[in-house]
Write an enzyme that holds these catalytic residues in place. Sequence first.
Site, short mmCIF file in Angstrom:
data_model
loop_
_atom_site.label_atom_id
_atom_site.label_comp_id
_atom_site.label_asym_id
_atom_site.label_seq_id
_atom_site.Cartn_x
_atom_site.Cartn_y
_atom_site.Cartn_z
N TYR A 1 0.86 -1.18 0.00
CA TYR A 1 0.00 0.00 0.00
C TYR A 1 0.90 1.24 0.00
O TYR A 1 1.43 1.66 1.02
CB TYR A 1 -0.96 0.03 1.20
CG TYR A 1 -1.81 -1.22 1.35
CD1 TYR A 1 -2.04 -2.07 0.27
CD2 TYR A 1 -2.38 -1.56 2.58
CE1 TYR A 1 -2.81 -3.22 0.41
CE2 TYR A 1 -3.15 -2.71 2.73
CZ TYR A 1 -3.35 -3.53 1.63
OH TYR A 1 -4.11 -4.67 1.77
N GLY B 1 -17.00 -0.80 -1.29
CA GLY B 1 -17.96 0.30 -1.16
C GLY B 1 -19.35 -0.05 -1.68
O GLY B 1 -20.34 0.56 -1.28
#
Length: 300
Positions: free
Chosen positions: A48, A200
Amino acid sequence: MYVNPIGLGTNAVGGHNIYPNLSDDTGKQVVRTAFENGINFLDTAYIYGPEHSERLIGEVIQEKGNRQDVVIATKGSHKLVDGKMVHDNSPAFLTECVESSLKRLHTDFIDLFYIHFPDQNTPKAEAVGALKRLKDAGKIRAIGVSNFSIEQLKEANVHGDVDVLQSEYNLFKRSVEQEILPYCAGNNISFVPYFPLAAGLLGGKYTRDTKFDDGRARNPMFQGEEFARNLAKVDQLRTIADAKHAEVAHVVLAWYLTVESIDALIPGAKKPEQVLNNLKTLQVRLTADEIAKIDQIFQV
Ligand code: NAP
């Protein structure tokens, strides 16, 4: 290790290679908000950023001085070779990964270290053996593997050393229910689902007009008829959520916590408000009927 069942996924904290236009200040505020509100389980990884998510988390932990109160999970296996990312599970490389994560996180132990992805060559028991030596040396406290198939998991766990498996699991993607979840339940392995909110989609706020400027723009789940069908299923959750004065995301997250072998979740957050919002899951208790109804909506 005891953690708040609602943890925090941090690929949007410093994950500039995953999401465009991220702010480091907002990312650090996401982590601070989590700590200040009782979240003590953070999920990060070398990739990340790369490296940047671990560094930002390390900075917030230093600033807060609360290392002992936090359970940090990180992952390694990605290796840059001739400009290309490959996976390496060799004992030497995993040891190097742990040492470099320790430096970026400004800590002398990692609570949970995962092999992020399997490689093609290393026998899995050998890879886990390297992590066992790091555990015995006090550099890591628990051993995890991620994205392993059932066969790879069994091989990795031949000496019973695997503590945690992290793989994709959400109401839309349920293949782990066949063999992996029962194996985890039977072998005292805690299963941590990633993409619990389907990036999401299970958060309940997207419509057919929502546009994405990241990897979701190329994901069929977020395109055309498939997107419409998925949104229709999410809409059915809204009725259950409304009746409980909760939101769709809370009902979804609460549903996973009813699954045997799932102890904690790591929903990702891009904003501090989402961190606070996801914590409301802890106030939701699903009845057996609601659990079955949610299951059924996503079976078809
Ligand atoms: P996710 O948890 O399924 O979805 C997170 C997204 O949902 C957020 O970025 C936000 O997106 C939206 N959201 C968050 N809270 C919400 C709320 N209360 N209501 C409505 N929407 C909400 O996806 P993820 O963050 O990619 O995955 C979770 C974590 O798993 C990651 O952070 C990472 O730590 C880990 N992970 C691991 C692997 C692996 O290979 N092991 C792979 C992927 C991820 P918007 O603001 O854009 O709507």
